[in-house]
Structures are given as C-alpha cells and as structure tokens.
Design a protein around this motif. Sequence first.
Motif, PDB file in Angstrom:
ATOM      1  N   ARG A  64       0.817  -1.207   0.000  1.00 45.79           N
ATOM      2  CA  ARG A  64       0.000   0.000   0.000  1.00 45.79           C
ATOM      3  C   ARG A  64       0.856   1.264   0.000  1.00 45.79           C
ATOM      4  O   ARG A  64       0.487   2.262  -0.617  1.00 45.79           O
ATOM      5  N   ASN A  94      -8.534  -9.539 -18.453  1.00 47.56           N
ATOM      6  CA  ASN A  94      -7.923  -8.215 -18.582  1.00 47.56           C
ATOM      7  C   ASN A  94      -7.399  -7.721 -17.244  1.00 47.56           C
ATOM      8  O   ASN A  94      -8.089  -7.800 -16.222  1.00 47.56           O
ATOM      9  N   PHE A 130      -5.049  -4.216 -15.668  1.00 47.01           N
ATOM     10  CA  PHE A 130      -4.631  -2.851 -16.014  1.00 47.01           C
ATOM     11  C   PHE A 130      -3.781  -2.264 -14.895  1.00 47.01           C
ATOM     12  O   PHE A 130      -3.994  -2.557 -13.732  1.00 47.01           O
ATOM     13  N   TYR A 188      -3.012   1.678 -13.768  1.00 46.97           N
ATOM     14  CA  TYR A 188      -3.258   3.100 -13.941  1.00 46.97           C
ATOM     15  C   TYR A 188      -2.400   3.876 -12.955  1.00 46.97           C
ATOM     16  O   TYR A 188      -2.094   3.406 -11.862  1.00 46.97           O
ATOM     17  N   GLN A 227      -2.520   7.554 -10.888  1.00 46.93           N
ATOM     18  CA  GLN A 227      -3.445   8.611 -10.496  1.00 46.93           C
ATOM     19  C   GLN A 227      -2.689   9.793  -9.922  1.00 46.93           C
ATOM     20  O   GLN A 227      -1.947   9.640  -8.944  1.00 46.93           O
ATOM     21  N   LEU A 285      -7.011   9.435 -13.770  1.00 44.45           N
ATOM     22  CA  LEU A 285      -6.300   8.176 -13.951  1.00 44.45           C
ATOM     23  C   LEU A 285      -5.805   8.085 -15.382  1.00 44.45           C
ATOM     24  O   LEU A 285      -6.545   8.340 -16.325  1.00 44.45           O
ATOM     25  N   PHE A 321      -1.709  -2.416 -20.092  1.00 46.72           N
ATOM     26  CA  PHE A 321      -2.734  -3.399 -19.790  1.00 46.72           C
ATOM     27  C   PHE A 321      -2.369  -4.729 -20.435  1.00 46.72           C
ATOM     28  O   PHE A 321      -1.500  -4.799 -21.313  1.00 46.72           O
ATOM     29  N   MET A 352       0.234   7.648  -7.038  1.00 48.15           N
ATOM     30  CA  MET A 352      -0.628   6.552  -6.629  1.00 48.15           C
ATOM     31  C   MET A 352      -0.806   5.641  -7.830  1.00 48.15           C
ATOM     32  O   MET A 352      -1.128   6.105  -8.928  1.00 48.15           O
ATOM     33  N   LEU A 386      -2.815   2.342  -9.369  1.00 47.69           N
ATOM     34  CA  LEU A 386      -4.014   1.521  -9.201  1.00 47.69           C
ATOM     35  C   LEU A 386      -4.010   0.367 -10.188  1.00 47.69           C
ATOM     36  O   LEU A 386      -3.838   0.564 -11.388  1.00 47.69           O
ATOM     37  N   SER A 412     -10.781  -6.952 -15.257  1.00 48.23           N
ATOM     38  CA  SER A 412     -12.137  -7.121 -15.785  1.00 48.23           C
ATOM     39  C   SER A 412     -12.155  -8.316 -16.715  1.00 48.23           C
ATOM     40  O   SER A 412     -11.116  -8.822 -17.151  1.00 48.23           O
ATOM     41  N   THR A 466     -17.795  -4.457 -15.997  1.00 46.78           N
ATOM     42  CA  THR A 466     -17.319  -3.708 -14.832  1.00 46.78           C
ATOM     43  C   THR A 466     -15.840  -3.950 -14.620  1.00 46.78           C
ATOM     44  O   THR A 466     -15.358  -5.087 -14.692  1.00 46.78           O
ATOM     45  N   ILE A 467     -15.127  -2.883 -14.371  1.00 43.07           N
ATOM     46  CA  ILE A 467     -13.714  -2.961 -14.025  1.00 43.07           C
ATOM     47  C   ILE A 467     -13.601  -2.837 -12.517  1.00 43.07           C
ATOM     48  O   ILE A 467     -14.180  -1.930 -11.914  1.00 43.07           O
ATOM     49  N   PHE A 520     -11.222  -2.374  -9.156  1.00 45.35           N
ATOM     50  CA  PHE A 520      -9.960  -1.743  -8.796  1.00 45.35           C
ATOM     51  C   PHE A 520      -9.444  -2.228  -7.454  1.00 45.35           C
ATOM     52  O   PHE A 520     -10.223  -2.518  -6.545  1.00 45.35           O
ATOM     53  N   GLY A 521      -8.122  -2.276  -7.343  1.00 45.28           N
ATOM     54  CA  GLY A 521      -7.497  -2.468  -6.049  1.00 45.28           C
ATOM     55  C   GLY A 521      -7.492  -1.163  -5.268  1.00 45.28           C
ATOM     56  O   GLY A 521      -7.923  -0.123  -5.759  1.00 45.28           O
ATOM     57  N   GLU A 522      -6.971  -1.223  -4.061  1.00 49.49           N
ATOM     58  CA  GLU A 522      -6.984  -0.048  -3.190  1.00 49.49           C
ATOM     59  C   GLU A 522      -5.845   0.923  -3.468  1.00 49.49           C
ATOM     60  O   GLU A 522      -5.831   2.017  -2.929  1.00 49.49           O
TER      61      GLU A 522
END
Lengths: 113, 114
Positions: free
Chosen positions: A9, A31, A33, A35, A37, A43, A48, A88, A90, A94, A101-102, A104-106
């Motif tokens: 984290r 899939n 990805f 990203y 941020q 983002l 990917f 950050m 991310l 999906s 819907t994609i 996301f992790g935290e």
Amino acid sequence: DVKVTQSSRYLVKRTGEKVFLECVQDMDHENMFWYRQDPGLGLRLIYFSYDVKMKEKGDIPEGYSVSREKKERFSLILESASTNQTSMYLCASSTGGVGNTIYFGEGSWLTVV
Amino acid sequence: AQSVTQPDIHITVSEGASLELRCNYSYGATPYLFWYVQSPGQGLQLLLKYFSGDTLVQGIKGFEAEFKRSQSSFNLRKPSVHWSDAAEYFCAVGIVGGYNKLIFGAGTRLAVHP
C-alpha cells in the motif's frame, strides 16, 4: 466479491532503484490494467494485459514495464525509479470487452526520494 | 481523440442538499459511459454505467446520471447528499474494441458540510 489485491500500500524508494508493484485478482479475469493517479490529471493508463504474457502500452508507458506470467497476477516494474514517478498506482481487472465492470485495487502509494 | 472533461475540480455542498456533478465527453461513436467513486484511501467503485436505451440510469447509493447526446454530457445527480458521499468522483468513457480500456476525467472532489 471480486477482489483485486495490491500487496504494497505504501512504498518509499530511492532514485534509481528497481521497483516492483504486485497485483493479484481472484476472479479469473482476462484483462488487467495498471493506472497512475495524479491530482488534477485523473487516472492515466500505463499498461494493460488481455491474456497471460500479452501486454499493450497504454497512454503513459515510458519508464515502466509489466509482467504477466500467470493469469491472476500482473506486475508493474519501474526499472530505474525517478522522482517524477512518485504517485498513486491503481491495479484493475475485468472480463470481456467494453462495458464490463472494471474492479480496482486499493492502490499503492509510491514515493521516490 | 477521445477525452472526458469534468469542469469542477472541487464542489462543496451541505448535507441534505441536492448534487450535480458535470461530465462532458468527446467520442466519435456511441459512448459507453461510467461514473466511479473513490473514497479516501480506497480504490474506485463503480456507481453506474450507460450503454444504450433509457438515457436516465440509476446506480448504487441513490445516484443517477442522465446521458444527453446533444450536449455530449453525462451528469451525475443525487437528490439529497449524505456526509458519507464525501469522496472523489470520476467520469469515464469506454473504448470500443479496446479490451475494456477506459479514459477518465480529472475527477471532482466533493466535500459535504454538516
């Protein structure tokens, strides 16, 4: 529930270090990805992957590489970290094409000093 | 080129007041549109999405969004905001044929006053 797990984290790394950010998903998604941020920029897609060992560049791939040896795991690699990569990160996953819907992790907060 | 614009960087509303977050997109074909929410220190969660059909779509947590093709807009609304709605909100457009890639706006940070 779909779970996308980013193992680190918060990281602090030195300029020039090689950095690995790991991501695991538990829903057999094709899939995955990465990203980045940043405030005021939203983002932006780095890389990917649509299958094991398959990858494509996103909008900002410079300075990054990725690895997907297993379907559930997608790693982001900073070969030589620089201060402008403080951000950050991310991970997301999906199934299928657009509209699915994609998830996301935290996020992983990376500081390069 | 595809793009998403969220004109408002920060918005502050009072608890119980109505909310509208603006989103404009640029996309050559019929867009796939999404709203995501990010609570502090968390990843993104899908609020709602639009592909076709009824231009008013309902999402989770009491949110709705209206697609207006003539204005290239997909604004997010909520009739009565709760303090727990304080978060950052992202509008996104999906790329057809692009393995489910999304292009995100810069985000709107919502603060809620008691």
